[in-house]
Design an enzyme around this catalytic site. Structure first.
Site, short mmCIF file in Angstrom:
data_model
loop_
_atom_site.label_atom_id
_atom_site.label_comp_id
_atom_site.label_asym_id
_atom_site.label_seq_id
_atom_site.Cartn_x
_atom_site.Cartn_y
_atom_site.Cartn_z
N ASP A 60 21.97 45.04 26.78
CA ASP A 60 22.59 45.19 25.46
C ASP A 60 21.54 45.38 24.51
O ASP A 60 20.27 45.20 24.71
CB ASP A 60 23.55 43.70 25.02
CG ASP A 60 22.70 42.71 25.03
OD1 ASP A 60 21.37 42.59 25.21
OD2 ASP A 60 23.39 41.47 24.92
N ASP A 233 31.78 44.09 30.68
CA ASP A 233 31.02 42.70 30.78
C ASP A 233 31.63 41.59 30.13
O ASP A 233 32.36 41.76 29.32
CB ASP A 233 29.57 42.92 30.21
CG ASP A 233 29.57 42.64 28.92
OD1 ASP A 233 30.14 43.43 27.94
OD2 ASP A 233 29.19 41.24 28.40
N CYS A 271 42.34 35.73 49.31
CA CYS A 271 40.90 36.11 48.98
C CYS A 271 40.12 36.07 50.44
O CYS A 271 40.22 35.06 50.88
CB CYS A 271 40.39 35.31 48.09
SG CYS A 271 38.65 35.91 47.58
N CYS A 273 36.44 36.06 50.08
CA CYS A 273 35.25 35.91 49.58
C CYS A 273 34.92 34.69 50.36
O CYS A 273 35.61 33.99 51.29
CB CYS A 273 35.11 35.45 48.08
SG CYS A 273 35.48 33.69 47.79
N CYS A 276 36.23 31.52 49.81
CA CYS A 276 37.82 31.14 50.43
C CYS A 276 37.75 30.97 51.89
O CYS A 276 38.56 30.54 52.33
CB CYS A 276 38.63 32.47 49.71
SG CYS A 276 38.88 31.93 48.00
N HIS A 302 33.87 33.20 44.20
CA HIS A 302 35.17 33.47 44.23
C HIS A 302 35.50 34.10 43.06
O HIS A 302 36.26 35.01 42.93
CB HIS A 302 36.17 32.16 44.25
CG HIS A 302 37.40 32.59 44.15
ND1 HIS A 302 38.12 33.41 45.02
CD2 HIS A 302 38.21 32.62 43.06
CE1 HIS A 302 39.47 33.63 44.32
NE2 HIS A 302 39.30 33.22 43.27
ZN LIG Z 1 38.06 33.87 47.09
#
Ligand SMILES: [Zn+2]
Length: 340
Positions: A60, A233, A271, A273, A276, A302
């Site tokens: 930025d 962002d 999920c 990920c 998870c 996550h």
């Molecule tokens: Zn997850």
């Protein structure tokens, strides 16, 4: 873009940032200039090399941070004199200086120096401020010395449509490779934010990226994607995760809550990920309650994965001409502030 203020997305290694699906991250010019200094980062081979992240980086302009210093800064047509929030030392940012810093940091996408007016501000103030930002954009473009870096212009103008129009059109005359929309998510209502992005959607060129700075919740992202925004962002997924508030496909989860004490289900059943696939709500809650670092790390993994998966799904829905339906379905499932 996950936010990596000080050349790190808090609690994660670059390998993990990649694993959650990030294609690009954001670094903050103001913070990196103060510590460790742009010269050091340049000496180390640029920000990618310095932090061990091979994919794209956006920095930025430092404008937002410097303007937030309130009593510690003075704005002149030349630039902004400010005091470091760390030790009170004096510094000066001009459009040329900010270009020099960002050229040294070496991010792939960089920003023009802008004044981000506070909210609320009078139309007169915003109008004067806009003149400054346009002048600074022109000066920054002349000072920009690295053709490998794409320099974006920042559209300002507060919540005033005519000022936003003037800002966008003047920047488009300067022909930037992309346009950022600044000065939103600074306290105005969500209706006003969406009114402005919808308005700018008709003006900004369709063949260049539009980046809405500092926004927002999952629903904010979808509502603004509908208004033609391509890039975002926000610290929300990472900052909230570190405090134990986790975004899921059913709404926000306060993992420290007693109801998860013996809950052996994953954070989000849908999920895939790392957090998870391997850990339960009860375990992550336990980590938070005994202040173990891994709790913050798993929550961050996550939440970022959730955000990036949502964006991927939005992209797919657009390609399939199905976006409106997709957005309404997500809105029903997660709500904007719904707690699960
Ligand atoms: Zn997850």
């Amino acid at each position: 873009m996950p936010v990596g203020t000080r050349a790190t997305v808090k609690t994660l290694s670059p390998k993990e940032i990649e694993e959650v699906g990030s294609e690009i991250i954001l670094g903050n010019t103001y913070h990196l200039y103060l510590r460790p200094g742009h010269e050091l980062i340049q000496k180390a081979g640029g920000i990618h090399q310095f932090m061990g992240w091979k994919k794209p980086v956006l920095t930025d302009s430092g404008g937002f941070q410097v303007m937030s210093l309130k009593g510690l800064r003075k704005i002149t047509p030349e630039g902004v004199r400010f005091q470091s929030h760390i030790d009170g030392s004096y510094h000066f940012f001009s459009p040329e200086k900010v270009m020099e810093i960002q050229n040294a940091l070496g991010a792939d996408i960089i920003m023009s120096f802008d004044e981000c007016p506070p909210y609320p501000a009078t139309k007169k103030y915003v109008s004067e401020s806009l003149k400054l930002t346009l002048d600074w954009a022109k000066r920054g473009k002349i000072a920009h010395q690295n053709s490998k870096q794409a320099l974006f212009g920042i559209v300002q103008g507060g919540v005033f449509e005519d000022l936003r129009q003037e800002s966008a059109e003047r920047l488009m005359e300067m022909d930037f490779p992309g346009y950022s929309i600044g000065g939103l998510a600074v306290g105005e209502s969500k209706e006003n934010m969406l009114k402005i992005t919808k308005f700018l959607n008709k003006i900004l060129p369709k063949n260049k990226p539009r980046y809405l700075m500092g926004v927002g919740t999952p629903l904010d992202l979808l509502n603004n994607i509908e208004n033609g925004i391509d890039m975002f962002d926000c610290v929300m997924p990472t900052r909230n995760a570190r405090k134990g508030t986790i975004f899921t496909s059913k709404g926000k989860m306060i993992i420290k809550s007693a109801r998860y004490k013996e809950d052996i289900a994953p954070i989000d059943e849908d999920c895939k990920c790392y957090a998870c696939r391997n850990f339960s709500r009860a375990y992550i809650r336990h980590l938070f309650s005994v202040d173990e670092i891994l709790g913050m790390r798993l929550a961050t993994i996550h939440s970022l994965h959730f955000y990036l998966k949502l964006i991927k799904a939005a992209r797919k829905a657009i390609i399939e001409s199905n976006f409106k339906k997709f957005k309404n379905k997500v809105a029903l499932e997660i709500g904007s502030e719904k707690i699960v």
